[in-house]
Write a protein that holds these residues in place. Structure first.
Motif, PDB file in Angstrom:
ATOM      1  N   GLU A   9      14.331   3.919  -3.305  1.00 48.16           N
ATOM      2  CA  GLU A   9      14.289   3.179  -1.669  1.00 48.16           C
ATOM      3  C   GLU A   9      12.610   2.056  -1.729  1.00 48.16           C
ATOM      4  O   GLU A   9      11.391   3.111  -1.682  1.00 48.16           O
ATOM      5  CB  GLU A   9      14.085   4.054  -0.895  1.00 48.16           C
ATOM      6  CG  GLU A   9      15.457   4.984  -0.348  1.00 48.16           C
ATOM      7  CD  GLU A   9      15.862   4.860   0.288  1.00 48.16           C
ATOM      8  OE1 GLU A   9      15.387   3.330   1.255  1.00 48.16           O
ATOM      9  OE2 GLU A   9      17.268   5.184   0.101  1.00 48.16           O
ATOM     10  N   GLU A  41      10.938   0.607   0.063  1.00 47.64           N
ATOM     11  CA  GLU A  41      10.576   0.165   1.308  1.00 47.64           C
ATOM     12  C   GLU A  41       9.681   1.832   1.146  1.00 47.64           C
ATOM     13  O   GLU A  41       8.266   1.921   1.661  1.00 47.64           O
ATOM     14  CB  GLU A  41      10.724   0.344   3.000  1.00 47.64           C
ATOM     15  CG  GLU A  41      11.011  -1.491   3.288  1.00 47.64           C
ATOM     16  CD  GLU A  41      12.282  -2.053   3.724  1.00 47.64           C
ATOM     17  OE1 GLU A  41      13.542  -1.002   4.187  1.00 47.64           O
ATOM     18  OE2 GLU A  41      12.678  -2.781   4.673  1.00 47.64           O
ATOM     19  N   PHE A  42       9.921   2.355   0.399  1.00 52.26           N
ATOM     20  CA  PHE A  42       8.924   4.394   0.598  1.00 52.26           C
ATOM     21  C   PHE A  42       8.034   3.571  -0.175  1.00 52.26           C
ATOM     22  O   PHE A  42       7.382   4.360   0.235  1.00 52.26           O
ATOM     23  CB  PHE A  42       9.779   4.843   0.707  1.00 52.26           C
ATOM     24  CG  PHE A  42       9.254   6.591  -0.306  1.00 52.26           C
ATOM     25  CD1 PHE A  42       9.193   6.908   0.756  1.00 52.26           C
ATOM     26  CD2 PHE A  42       9.452   6.816  -1.572  1.00 52.26           C
ATOM     27  CE1 PHE A  42       8.617   7.891   0.838  1.00 52.26           C
ATOM     28  CE2 PHE A  42       9.046   8.259  -1.804  1.00 52.26           C
ATOM     29  CZ  PHE A  42       8.343   8.711  -0.584  1.00 52.26           C
ATOM     30  N   ALA A  52       5.244   1.350   0.673  1.00 55.11           N
ATOM     31  CA  ALA A  52       4.302   1.955   1.434  1.00 55.11           C
ATOM     32  C   ALA A  52       3.665   3.324   0.978  1.00 55.11           C
ATOM     33  O   ALA A  52       2.269   3.499   0.939  1.00 55.11           O
ATOM     34  CB  ALA A  52       5.188   2.575   2.865  1.00 55.11           C
ATOM     35  N   LEU A  53       4.099   3.888   0.212  1.00 56.31           N
ATOM     36  CA  LEU A  53       3.494   5.082  -0.378  1.00 56.31           C
ATOM     37  C   LEU A  53       2.411   4.304  -1.580  1.00 56.31           C
ATOM     38  O   LEU A  53       0.950   5.243  -1.384  1.00 56.31           O
ATOM     39  CB  LEU A  53       4.430   5.958  -1.184  1.00 56.31           C
ATOM     40  CG  LEU A  53       4.155   7.623  -2.163  1.00 56.31           C
ATOM     41  CD1 LEU A  53       3.051   8.656  -0.719  1.00 56.31           C
ATOM     42  CD2 LEU A  53       5.232   8.232  -2.334  1.00 56.31           C
ATOM     43  N   GLN A  58       1.135   2.140  -1.536  1.00 53.26           N
ATOM     44  CA  GLN A  58      -0.884   0.959  -0.679  1.00 53.26           C
ATOM     45  C   GLN A  58      -1.414   1.860  -0.238  1.00 53.26           C
ATOM     46  O   GLN A  58      -2.771   2.483   0.184  1.00 53.26           O
ATOM     47  CB  GLN A  58       0.012   0.421   0.577  1.00 53.26           C
ATOM     48  CG  GLN A  58       0.369  -1.048   0.528  1.00 53.26           C
ATOM     49  CD  GLN A  58       0.867  -1.171   1.215  1.00 53.26           C
ATOM     50  OE1 GLN A  58       0.164  -2.286   2.095  1.00 53.26           O
ATOM     51  NE2 GLN A  58       2.364  -1.681   1.886  1.00 53.26           N
ATOM     52  N   ARG A  59      -0.339   3.801   0.022  1.00 52.71           N
ATOM     53  CA  ARG A  59      -1.692   4.821   1.357  1.00 52.71           C
ATOM     54  C   ARG A  59      -1.908   5.485  -0.289  1.00 52.71           C
ATOM     55  O   ARG A  59      -3.286   5.915  -0.057  1.00 52.71           O
ATOM     56  CB  ARG A  59       0.072   5.708   1.616  1.00 52.71           C
ATOM     57  CG  ARG A  59      -0.032   5.306   2.567  1.00 52.71           C
ATOM     58  CD  ARG A  59       0.385   5.974   3.622  1.00 52.71           C
ATOM     59  NE  ARG A  59      -0.486   6.348   4.479  1.00 52.71           N
ATOM     60  CZ  ARG A  59      -0.464   7.926   4.865  1.00 52.71           C
ATOM     61  NH1 ARG A  59       0.788   8.213   4.944  1.00 52.71           N
ATOM     62  NH2 ARG A  59      -1.508   8.299   5.222  1.00 52.71           N
ATOM     63  N   LEU A 116      -5.120   3.296  -1.522  1.00 49.15           N
ATOM     64  CA  LEU A 116      -6.430   3.444  -0.904  1.00 49.15           C
ATOM     65  C   LEU A 116      -7.540   4.904  -0.873  1.00 49.15           C
ATOM     66  O   LEU A 116      -7.914   4.967   0.055  1.00 49.15           O
ATOM     67  CB  LEU A 116      -6.318   3.317   1.301  1.00 49.15           C
ATOM     68  CG  LEU A 116      -5.332   2.101   1.882  1.00 49.15           C
ATOM     69  CD1 LEU A 116      -4.315   2.170   2.941  1.00 49.15           C
ATOM     70  CD2 LEU A 116      -6.207   0.841   1.394  1.00 49.15           C
ATOM     71  N   ARG A 117      -6.185   5.583  -1.699  1.00 48.23           N
ATOM     72  CA  ARG A 117      -7.116   6.882  -1.121  1.00 48.23           C
ATOM     73  C   ARG A 117      -7.576   6.846  -2.863  1.00 48.23           C
ATOM     74  O   ARG A 117      -8.016   7.894  -4.339  1.00 48.23           O
ATOM     75  CB  ARG A 117      -6.072   7.834  -0.886  1.00 48.23           C
ATOM     76  CG  ARG A 117      -5.670   8.498   0.436  1.00 48.23           C
ATOM     77  CD  ARG A 117      -4.358   9.202   0.215  1.00 48.23           C
ATOM     78  NE  ARG A 117      -5.066   9.185   2.204  1.00 48.23           N
ATOM     79  CZ  ARG A 117      -3.916   8.431   2.688  1.00 48.23           C
ATOM     80  NH1 ARG A 117      -4.356   7.293   2.370  1.00 48.23           N
ATOM     81  NH2 ARG A 117      -4.284   8.356   3.790  1.00 48.23           N
ATOM     82  N   ALA A 131       6.643  13.836   1.255  1.00 51.08           N
ATOM     83  CA  ALA A 131       5.935  14.686   1.662  1.00 51.08           C
ATOM     84  C   ALA A 131       4.288  14.077   2.345  1.00 51.08           C
ATOM     85  O   ALA A 131       3.966  13.396   2.912  1.00 51.08           O
ATOM     86  CB  ALA A 131       5.288  14.374  -0.498  1.00 51.08           C
ATOM     87  N   ASP A 132       3.591  15.313   2.299  1.00 50.89           N
ATOM     88  CA  ASP A 132       2.414  15.122   2.936  1.00 50.89           C
ATOM     89  C   ASP A 132       1.589  14.664   2.294  1.00 50.89           C
ATOM     90  O   ASP A 132       1.127  14.886   0.802  1.00 50.89           O
ATOM     91  CB  ASP A 132       1.476  16.583   3.616  1.00 50.89           C
ATOM     92  CG  ASP A 132       0.192  16.060   3.763  1.00 50.89           C
ATOM     93  OD1 ASP A 132       0.175  15.632   5.109  1.00 50.89           O
ATOM     94  OD2 ASP A 132      -0.603  16.571   3.330  1.00 50.89           O
ATOM     95  N   THR A 133       1.038  13.217   2.748  1.00 53.83           N
ATOM     96  CA  THR A 133       0.625  12.586   1.169  1.00 53.83           C
ATOM     97  C   THR A 133      -0.927  13.292   0.354  1.00 53.83           C
ATOM     98  O   THR A 133      -0.525  12.760  -0.270  1.00 53.83           O
ATOM     99  CB  THR A 133      -0.307  10.937   1.658  1.00 53.83           C
ATOM    100  OG1 THR A 133       0.832  10.661   2.989  1.00 53.83           O
ATOM    101  CG2 THR A 133      -0.349   9.969   1.309  1.00 53.83           C
TER     102      THR A 133
END
Lengths: 142, 218
Positions: free
Chosen positions: A11, A13-14, A17-18, A20-21, A24-25, A105-107
């Protein structure tokens, strides 16, 4: 130094996005969109942690896990799944997966698991290095 | 044919596929809304010059996934309502189209692409819609299993021109036609197909001269 993470899911798009997140961490993320791509990439690059989706076309996450564990036994693999059954989780854990998380899942939980998996890998490799150094010192009588 | 078991298994496969896909839709929405939160948090210190573009991309993805979710749930809703009537007038091609829209992920996982060939003269027949969907699903499964060794595959579904029938046709194979016939006859799904067809007053035949299965409505 940033932890190098390989993220594999069909997927797009999943994954995008994940990734990038996670970036950022403070993680360094490489993305692939297939099980085959995950195997190829894992064989080429030494990742700190690999995150694999269970259900991907052609080569599933479970099949990819088997091959990755054969090529890079010390690289921890976290499995992500949209299936609420335990069968895949049990199979994955038997094959050496570090952990199994339900999608979505919780990031922060995922980042925590990645950090924990990498720390254990790092400590394990450190112990091996230490043992090698001690072995050299002992055999050479230094 | 153990109807209850087969019906349950069929419902299980369809709902598992749709709910799994819904999990993916929700995961994409969750990650994109989370990403928007992340951007807004960073932007509190005024660091993101392209914040509008970044948020716009996330919104576009969320919107697209919301529509995908709506398609999936309305498809599933339509599917479960096909059990409402034991017999009804059904547009054959339409019903197959709806079934494929909610099950194509199952076959995509096996690297199989399914196409429905539009017909100039679509028609309706009075049948048990659930039985027909089960037969259609089994026909595809039977072809996929029979040609597994071929790797990537394509299956076309089309209405027959000269009789009230629908054909599930495997696009191409390295197999010889006689070997194909043997494979189909010995496939466990073929027995289920013929048994279901007998109960539903359809007739199942191996396509003459092509790698396919023909379902004829009596």
């Amino acid at each position: 130094m940033k932890i190098k993470v390989l993220l594999a899911d069909d997927e797009k798009e999943f994954v995008n996005a994940l990734a990038q997140r996670l970036e950022l961490r403070d993680l360094s993320v490489t993305t692939v969109y297939s099980g085959e791509g995950a195997i190829e990439m894992a064989e080429k690059i030494d990742f700190g942690v690999i995150v694999l989706d269970v259900l991907m076309p052609e080569i599933t996450g479970i099949d990819a896990l088997k091959k990755i564990k054969k090529a890079k036994p010390n690289t921890p693999v976290i499995m992500l799944t949209g299936e609420a059954t335990v069968e895949n989780a049990i199979q994955g854990m038997k094959l050496g997966a570090f952990d199994f998380l339900m999608k979505p899942a919780d990031t922060e939980l995922l980042v925590g698991k990645i950090t924990q998996a990498y720390t254990l890998k790092y400590e394990h490799e450190e112990r091996i290095r230490q043992a090698e150094i001690e072995n050299i010192i002992n055999t050479r009588g230094w | 044919m153990e109807n209850r078991n087969d019906k349950t298994a069929f419902f299980g496969k369809v709902t598992a596929s749709v709910t799994h896909e819904m999990q993916n839709v929700l995961a994409i929405i969750k990650e994109n809304s989370g990403l928007m939160e992340d951007f807004l948090l960073i932007n509190q210190t005024g660091d993101l010059s392209d914040i509008e573009e970044k948020l716009g991309k996330c919104i576009k993805t969320i919107k697209k996934q919301a529509y995908r979710g709506v398609d999936l749930t309305s498809g599933l809703n339509g599917f479960v309502h096909t059990t409402d009537n034991a017999r009804m007038s059904v547009n054959i091609l339409d019903l197959v189209k709806k079934l494929i829209s909610i099950t194509e992920r199952i076959f995509r996982q096996k690297n199989v692409n399914i196409s429905i060939i539009e017909s100039e003269k679509p028609y309706s027949v009075i049948i048990d819609p659930l039985f027909f969907q089960m037969v259609s699903f089994l026909c595809i499964e039977c072809l996929v299993e029979s040609f597994e060794a071929d790797g990537a595959a394509a299956i076309d579904i089309r209405l027959s021109n000269n009789q009230a029938a629908i054909e599930f046709l495997y696009a191409d194979s390295i197999l010889k036609y006689e070997d194909y016939k043997e494979k189909i006859i010995h496939n466990a799904q073929w027995l289920k197909i013929t048994d279901l067809c007998r109960q539903a007053n359809f007739k199942a035949e191996i396509s003459p001269g092509g790698f396919g299965i023909l379902i004829i409505f009596e």
